[in-house]
Structures are given as C-alpha cells and as structure tokens.
Design a protein around this motif. Structure first.
Motif, PDB file in Angstrom:
ATOM      1  N   ARG A 283       0.780  -1.035   0.209  1.00 36.46           N
ATOM      2  CA  ARG A 283      -0.134  -0.284   0.002  1.00 36.46           C
ATOM      3  C   ARG A 283       0.791   1.411   0.456  1.00 36.46           C
ATOM      4  O   ARG A 283       0.481   2.005  -1.070  1.00 36.46           O
ATOM      5  N   ALA A 284       1.610   1.078   1.222  1.00 35.95           N
ATOM      6  CA  ALA A 284       2.830   2.652   1.198  1.00 35.95           C
ATOM      7  C   ALA A 284       3.569   2.501  -0.389  1.00 35.95           C
ATOM      8  O   ALA A 284       4.207   3.794  -0.863  1.00 35.95           O
ATOM      9  N   LEU A 285       3.934   1.541  -1.299  1.00 40.56           N
ATOM     10  CA  LEU A 285       4.707   2.092  -2.279  1.00 40.56           C
ATOM     11  C   LEU A 285       3.668   1.959  -3.373  1.00 40.56           C
ATOM     12  O   LEU A 285       4.022   3.014  -4.559  1.00 40.56           O
ATOM     13  N   LEU A 286       2.063   1.826  -3.162  1.00 44.60           N
ATOM     14  CA  LEU A 286       1.671   2.565  -5.000  1.00 44.60           C
ATOM     15  C   LEU A 286       0.989   3.768  -4.065  1.00 44.60           C
ATOM     16  O   LEU A 286       0.671   4.684  -5.002  1.00 44.60           O
ATOM     17  N   GLU A 287       0.216   4.477  -3.027  1.00 45.65           N
ATOM     18  CA  GLU A 287       0.353   5.409  -2.399  1.00 45.65           C
ATOM     19  C   GLU A 287       1.296   6.476  -2.672  1.00 45.65           C
ATOM     20  O   GLU A 287       1.289   7.618  -3.576  1.00 45.65           O
ATOM     21  N   GLU A 288       3.120   6.002  -3.184  1.00 41.12           N
ATOM     22  CA  GLU A 288       4.207   6.938  -3.677  1.00 41.12           C
ATOM     23  C   GLU A 288       4.145   6.753  -4.691  1.00 41.12           C
ATOM     24  O   GLU A 288       4.354   7.956  -5.968  1.00 41.12           O
ATOM     25  N   LEU A 289       3.609   6.084  -5.700  1.00 41.65           N
ATOM     26  CA  LEU A 289       2.840   5.931  -7.201  1.00 41.65           C
ATOM     27  C   LEU A 289       2.170   6.950  -7.463  1.00 41.65           C
ATOM     28  O   LEU A 289       1.702   7.023  -8.547  1.00 41.65           O
ATOM     29  N   GLY A 290       1.346   7.159  -6.399  1.00 43.12           N
ATOM     30  CA  GLY A 290       0.290   7.858  -6.502  1.00 43.12           C
ATOM     31  C   GLY A 290      -1.032   6.817  -6.565  1.00 43.12           C
ATOM     32  O   GLY A 290      -2.025   7.691  -7.375  1.00 43.12           O
ATOM     33  N   LEU A 291      -0.951   5.747  -6.572  1.00 45.35           N
ATOM     34  CA  LEU A 291      -2.322   5.043  -6.409  1.00 45.35           C
ATOM     35  C   LEU A 291      -2.739   4.614  -5.367  1.00 45.35           C
ATOM     36  O   LEU A 291      -2.359   4.479  -4.171  1.00 45.35           O
ATOM     37  N   ASP A 292      -4.611   5.104  -5.020  1.00 49.52           N
ATOM     38  CA  ASP A 292      -5.197   4.451  -3.914  1.00 49.52           C
ATOM     39  C   ASP A 292      -5.369   2.593  -4.043  1.00 49.52           C
ATOM     40  O   ASP A 292      -5.538   2.747  -5.655  1.00 49.52           O
ATOM     41  N   CYS A 293      -5.414   2.323  -3.074  1.00 50.31           N
ATOM     42  CA  CYS A 293      -5.935   0.753  -3.188  1.00 50.31           C
ATOM     43  C   CYS A 293      -6.689   0.286  -2.509  1.00 50.31           C
ATOM     44  O   CYS A 293      -6.715   1.495  -0.814  1.00 50.31           O
ATOM     45  N   TRP A 294      -6.766  -0.918  -2.585  1.00 52.84           N
ATOM     46  CA  TRP A 294      -8.195  -1.521  -1.190  1.00 52.84           C
ATOM     47  C   TRP A 294      -8.025  -2.698  -0.730  1.00 52.84           C
ATOM     48  O   TRP A 294      -6.463  -3.854  -2.085  1.00 52.84           O
ATOM     49  N   LEU A 295      -7.811  -2.969  -0.067  1.00 53.91           N
ATOM     50  CA  LEU A 295      -8.330  -4.585   1.401  1.00 53.91           C
ATOM     51  C   LEU A 295      -8.668  -5.519   1.352  1.00 53.91           C
ATOM     52  O   LEU A 295     -10.271  -5.201   1.143  1.00 53.91           O
ATOM     53  N   LYS A 296      -8.371  -6.551   0.825  1.00 56.51           N
ATOM     54  CA  LYS A 296      -9.611  -7.725   0.826  1.00 56.51           C
ATOM     55  C   LYS A 296      -8.605  -9.014   1.138  1.00 56.51           C
ATOM     56  O   LYS A 296      -7.432  -9.475   1.168  1.00 56.51           O
ATOM     57  N   THR A 297      -9.487  -9.997   2.056  1.00 62.04           N
ATOM     58  CA  THR A 297      -8.430 -11.459   2.027  1.00 62.04           C
ATOM     59  C   THR A 297      -9.196 -12.505   1.294  1.00 62.04           C
ATOM     60  O   THR A 297      -9.827 -12.322   0.536  1.00 62.04           O
ATOM     61  N   THR A 298      -8.236 -13.883   0.958  1.00 58.64           N
ATOM     62  CA  THR A 298      -9.240 -13.939  -0.017  1.00 58.64           C
ATOM     63  C   THR A 298      -9.348 -15.277   0.137  1.00 58.64           C
ATOM     64  O   THR A 298      -9.513 -16.158  -0.666  1.00 58.64           O
ATOM     65  N   GLY A 299      -9.446 -15.744   1.219  1.00 60.71           N
ATOM     66  CA  GLY A 299     -10.475 -16.880   2.072  1.00 60.71           C
ATOM     67  C   GLY A 299      -9.961 -17.461   1.810  1.00 60.71           C
ATOM     68  O   GLY A 299     -10.004 -19.004   2.648  1.00 60.71           O
TER      69      GLY A 299
ATOM     70  N   LEU B  47      -7.140  -8.763  11.927  1.00 60.51           N
ATOM     71  CA  LEU B  47      -7.180 -10.127  11.316  1.00 60.51           C
ATOM     72  C   LEU B  47      -6.117 -10.819  11.791  1.00 60.51           C
ATOM     73  O   LEU B  47      -5.084 -10.857  11.296  1.00 60.51           O
ATOM     74  N   LYS B  48      -6.772 -12.289  11.959  1.00 62.76           N
ATOM     75  CA  LYS B  48      -5.540 -13.469  12.475  1.00 62.76           C
ATOM     76  C   LYS B  48      -5.004 -14.417  11.379  1.00 62.76           C
ATOM     77  O   LYS B  48      -4.350 -15.123  11.566  1.00 62.76           O
ATOM     78  N   SER B  49      -6.095 -14.462   9.510  1.00 62.55           N
ATOM     79  CA  SER B  49      -5.520 -15.596   8.360  1.00 62.55           C
ATOM     80  C   SER B  49      -6.529 -14.519   7.395  1.00 62.55           C
ATOM     81  O   SER B  49      -7.462 -13.752   7.156  1.00 62.55           O
ATOM     82  N   GLY B  50      -5.984 -15.009   6.070  1.00 62.36           N
ATOM     83  CA  GLY B  50      -7.263 -14.638   5.529  1.00 62.36           C
ATOM     84  C   GLY B  50      -8.224 -15.389   4.736  1.00 62.36           C
ATOM     85  O   GLY B  50      -9.223 -15.645   3.824  1.00 62.36           O
ATOM     86  N   ALA B  51      -8.464 -16.352   6.489  1.00 56.46           N
ATOM     87  CA  ALA B  51     -10.056 -17.263   5.844  1.00 56.46           C
ATOM     88  C   ALA B  51     -10.620 -16.799   6.888  1.00 56.46           C
ATOM     89  O   ALA B  51     -10.595 -17.894   7.639  1.00 56.46           O
ATOM     90  N   GLN B  52      -9.949 -15.531   8.229  1.00 55.83           N
ATOM     91  CA  GLN B  52     -11.188 -14.938   8.760  1.00 55.83           C
ATOM     92  C   GLN B  52     -12.421 -15.669   8.743  1.00 55.83           C
ATOM     93  O   GLN B  52     -12.944 -16.409   9.985  1.00 55.83           O
ATOM     94  N   TRP B  53     -13.415 -15.731   7.818  1.00 55.59           N
ATOM     95  CA  TRP B  53     -14.722 -15.663   7.893  1.00 55.59           C
ATOM     96  C   TRP B  53     -14.430 -17.092   7.149  1.00 55.59           C
ATOM     97  O   TRP B  53     -13.517 -17.099   6.028  1.00 55.59           O
TER      98      TRP B  53
END
Length: 196
Positions: free
Chosen positions: A45-61, A151-157
């Motif tokens: 996220r920090a690198l993308l923001e340095e490049l001027g890009l906003d990003c969003w997050l999701k778990t993979t399951g 978060l505890k894992s990518g499969a938290q839900w």
C-alpha cells in the motif's frame, strides 16, 4: 452454477480488453508468519501510494490478502500486467528478506510471493464474498485498511460465520472504490524514476 468459487476477470464486458482493476495477490510461502503478511500489505500500500495510486484490501479466503487498485479502463492487459510486474520486482529488489517476484514453493520459504499474474489477459481472481474450496470454506471478504491489524488470517471469515459478520456491518468498506478513477500513466513514470 454448481460451483463453490467464483472468479472474475479484471475487465467488464463493455470494455473487455481494458482492465478496470489491478490485483496484487499476497501469497505467503511455507513458514511465513501472519504478521509478515499484514506488514507486506502495508508495504505494498505504501509503495502504491508513493506512486500516486489508491488501493483497497480484501482477504482471499485462503492464506493471503488481495490488494486491489481500481483503474480507469484505458490501458490494455499487457500494459497493466507489465506495470504490476515492475511493482513486484521493485518490492523484491528493495526488500528481498520479505518479498520474492518468482513463483514456486522453493522460492518463497519464509517470504511472500506477490502474484501479479492475476493481471494478465484471461487471468482471474476470486471475487469478494466468494467461498474458497479449501478446508473450512474461507470467504474472500472486502475490509477497511484499519481492520488489517485485527485480522488473524486470510480465511478469518468462513461460510459458517460470514453472513452473521456482514449482518452487523453498516458501511461498505469499499464504498469509495466504486467512485475512484485513476490511471497508471504518472505511476509508470514515478516507478521508472525510482528504479532507474
């Protein structure tokens, strides 16, 4: 449809050859602690923001996380894939103790493979709210960046608890995602300058 997992392209039918998102799949190797996955998401996220890009997050399951960048559909798949590959290579070169740019289990023991191959033509990514065909039936869940620490894992839900969790949510953590318009042109220049 007689399926468990739903995967989609990075483009829509009306502009099928021009992606409207770019995905970075943070895939931890054997022996990688969850805390490193969380830190990796923040670093991406920090690198993308340095490049001027906003990003969003999701778990993979599954084991990892998806960092998703919404795009105005202007560039073709090849350009988006090449840029995402350059981002991943920059991460692996800058922080080699945490990131690898080459797939394969042997290459990522104790590290994270940031999979940019999801950005190629015809490649797919598990959709938000899709169950995953693995033990526990984890669910890919869109979340706010502020939730990352908890978060505890990518499969938290899982399919057993995802509906209850969602029933208590009052706001869409990705509400601004759908309104965001951004292109890669300036980001490409910034990354080239940083790498050069």
């Amino acid at each position: 449809m007689n399926v468990i997992e739903f995967h989609t392209w990075n483009s829509r039918a009306k502009s099928i050859d021009k992606p409207d998102r770019m995905v970075f799949d943070l895939d931890p190797g054997e022996g990688t602690p969850w805390q490193h996955v969380q830190e990796a998401a923040m670093l991406v996220r920090a690198l993308l923001e340095e490049l001027g890009l906003d990003c969003w997050l999701k778990t993979t399951g599954g084991k990892g996380l998806h960092v998703v960048v919404p795009l105005t559909p202007r560039l073709d798949y090849e350009a988006v894939k090449n840029f995402s590959q350059a981002v991943v290579q920059h991460l692996a070169k800058t922080i080699p103790s945490r990131f690898v740019a080459k797939s394969g289990p042997r290459n990522r023991v104790g590290k994270l493979f940031v999979d940019n191959l999801r950005n190629g033509h015809g490649a797919t990514t598990a959709t938000a709210f899709s169950a995953r065909s693995r033990p526990g039936l984890g669910v890919s869940m869109p979340i706010r960046w502020e939730q990352l620490r908890e978060l505890k894992s990518g499969a938290q839900w899982t399919v057993a608890i995802a509906r209850e969790y969602l029933s208590f949510q009052r706001e869409d953590p990705w509400a601004d995602y759908w309104r965001k318009r951004q292109t890669l042109t300036a980001a490409m220049r910034r990354l080239a300058a940083a790498a050069g």
